[in-house]
Enzyme design. Structure first.
Site, PDB file in Angstrom:
ATOM      1  N   ASP A  52       0.839  -1.202   0.000  1.00 19.13           N
ATOM      2  CA  ASP A  52       0.000   0.000   0.000  1.00 19.13           C
ATOM      3  C   ASP A  52       0.870   1.247   0.000  1.00 19.13           C
ATOM      4  O   ASP A  52       1.674   1.457   0.910  1.00 19.13           O
ATOM      5  CB  ASP A  52      -0.904  -0.005   1.240  1.00 19.13           C
ATOM      6  N   TYR A  57       3.017  10.052  -0.522  1.00 16.18           N
ATOM      7  CA  TYR A  57       4.142   9.444   0.188  1.00 16.18           C
ATOM      8  C   TYR A  57       5.456   9.661  -0.557  1.00 16.18           C
ATOM      9  O   TYR A  57       6.530   9.464   0.028  1.00 16.18           O
ATOM     10  CB  TYR A  57       3.942   7.934   0.371  1.00 16.18           C
ATOM     11  N   LYS A  82      -2.997   5.872  -3.867  1.00 15.57           N
ATOM     12  CA  LYS A  82      -4.064   6.814  -3.513  1.00 15.57           C
ATOM     13  C   LYS A  82      -3.859   8.167  -4.176  1.00 15.57           C
ATOM     14  O   LYS A  82      -2.721   8.628  -4.327  1.00 15.57           O
ATOM     15  CB  LYS A  82      -4.119   7.012  -1.993  1.00 15.57           C
ATOM     16  N   HIS A 115      -7.701   9.523  -1.327  1.00 20.19           N
ATOM     17  CA  HIS A 115      -6.976   9.508  -0.062  1.00 20.19           C
ATOM     18  C   HIS A 115      -7.779  10.108   1.092  1.00 20.19           C
ATOM     19  O   HIS A 115      -7.778   9.566   2.205  1.00 20.19           O
ATOM     20  CB  HIS A 115      -5.643  10.238  -0.225  1.00 20.19           C
ATOM     21  N   LEU A 197      -1.329  -0.420  14.473  1.00 20.30           N
ATOM     22  CA  LEU A 197      -0.678  -0.581  15.782  1.00 20.30           C
ATOM     23  C   LEU A 197      -0.691   0.725  16.571  1.00 20.30           C
ATOM     24  O   LEU A 197       0.032   0.869  17.560  1.00 20.30           O
ATOM     25  CB  LEU A 197       0.767  -1.064  15.594  1.00 20.30           C
ATOM     26  N   ILE A 235      -2.629  -3.257   7.294  1.00 19.72           N
ATOM     27  CA  ILE A 235      -1.389  -2.938   6.573  1.00 19.72           C
ATOM     28  C   ILE A 235      -0.352  -2.337   7.523  1.00 19.72           C
ATOM     29  O   ILE A 235      -0.066  -1.140   7.467  1.00 19.72           O
ATOM     30  CB  ILE A 235      -1.658  -1.991   5.384  1.00 19.72           C
ATOM     31  N   LYS A 237       3.213  -1.202   9.101  1.00 13.65           N
ATOM     32  CA  LYS A 237       4.412  -0.638   8.476  1.00 13.65           C
ATOM     33  C   LYS A 237       5.612  -0.841   9.378  1.00 13.65           C
ATOM     34  O   LYS A 237       5.516  -0.690  10.596  1.00 13.65           O
ATOM     35  CB  LYS A 237       4.211   0.865   8.232  1.00 13.65           C
ATOM     36  N   SER A 238       6.745  -1.164   8.775  1.00 11.95           N
ATOM     37  CA  SER A 238       8.018  -1.190   9.483  1.00 11.95           C
ATOM     38  C   SER A 238       9.123  -1.161   8.438  1.00 11.95           C
ATOM     39  O   SER A 238       8.919  -1.583   7.300  1.00 11.95           O
ATOM     40  CB  SER A 238       8.158  -2.441  10.354  1.00 11.95           C
TER      41      SER A 238
END
Length: 285
Positions: A52, A57, A82, A115, A197, A235, A237-238
């Site tokens: 994604d 971004y 998006k 978005h 998270l 989704i 993220k890291s």
């Protein structure tokens, strides 16, 4: 082209247009393009098959590079991007999509989202109509939205006659959004969670830590499992390889009903991001 769900170990759900999306994907919010390429490569190696990104971004090029270098067939990777706020409107959406595809280096996108609704601009209905045109051209598989409230969704459906396949919204234990999820379920709209998270804030919660200890899992794994059992697409993220792998290792255990209720009881309606009803960054651009 259609995403080939059997190519992945991740369970998929069927969207309201008949296409499928993996239940667990990989997000690249706030990841620079050069780092995004490495992170997405690591995620694909770990087994993720859904990525994604978004125009704002500024890392679509890095994402596309990683997919091309992965050795995977294009139909084994589900790609989402998006449209940014400043590009809303019929003609500008068509142009923005061309730019996104050039950045990705792809000729086909699996899912394209608005978005933010940016209600102050009053262009999201025309924007969605343009996305319908892109879909009719066969350049995108599915079209949906992000950060839409019930009111935005109701208007979009009423005025276009088409229901978005998915609404990607801020959703984590402190903001579980049960009313919006119920509306989605009633209308066949998939719920996708961003900041699943809580941008890391939820990982320190003692309730989640206790459940993690009980199960011999990490707090992140507990929260992702909670999302999956709620029915969300998620989704995380890291950019850390060990955490990328850890967040993927969530299919060999389950939370029991008591544990699910304990996590859900953490909901206090607390947002980390902006209010979708008023957010209008980008209109000045």
């Amino acid at each position: 082209m259609t995403y080939r769900s059997e190519a992945s170990a991740v369970p998929s759900i069927v969207l309201n247009d008949g296409s499928v999306i993996p239940r667990l994907g990989f997000g690249v919010f706030q990841v620079p393009s050069d780092e995004a390429s490495a992170a997405v490569s690591t995620a694909l190696e770990a087994g993720y098959r859904s990525i994604d990104t978004a125009a704002v971004y500024a890392n679509e090029a890095g994402v596309g590079e990683a997919v091309r270098k992965s050795g995977l067939d294009r139909d084994e990777v589900y790609l989402t991007s998006k449209l940014w706020n400043s590009e809303q409107g019929y003609d500008s959406t068509l142009r923005a999509f061309d730019t996104t595809m050039a950045e990705l280096g792809m000729d086909y996108l699996d899912l394209y989202l608005i978005h933010w609704p940016v209600a102050a601009a009053d262009r999201y209905v025309d924007t969605f109509r343009a996305m319908r045109e892109i879909k009719a051209q066969g350049r995108v598989g599915s079209i949906g939205v992000s950060n839409f409230t019930r009111e935005h969704l109701e208007r979009l459906i009423a005025e276009t006659g088409e229901t978005p396949v998915l609404n990607q919204v801020e959703l984590h234990p402190s903001l579980a959004q049960p009313e919006l999820r119920a509306f989605h379920a009633e209308h066949g709209i998939a719920t996708e969670a961003w900041a699943p998270l809580g941008q890391g804030s939820e990982l320190k919660d003692p309730t989640i830590a206790a459940i993690a200890t009980e199960l011999g899992r990490t707090p992140a794994q507990v929260i992702i499992r909670w999302h999956l059992q709620l029915g969300n697409v998620v989704i995380p993220k890291s950019v850390t390889p060990s955490r990328i792998a850890e967040n993927f290792d969530v299919f060999s255990f389950e939370l029991n009903s008591d544990q699910m209720q304990l996590v859900s009881a953490l909901d206090i309606g607390s947002r980390l991001g902006p209010d979708p009803a008023t957010f209008s960054v980008g209109l000045e651009a």
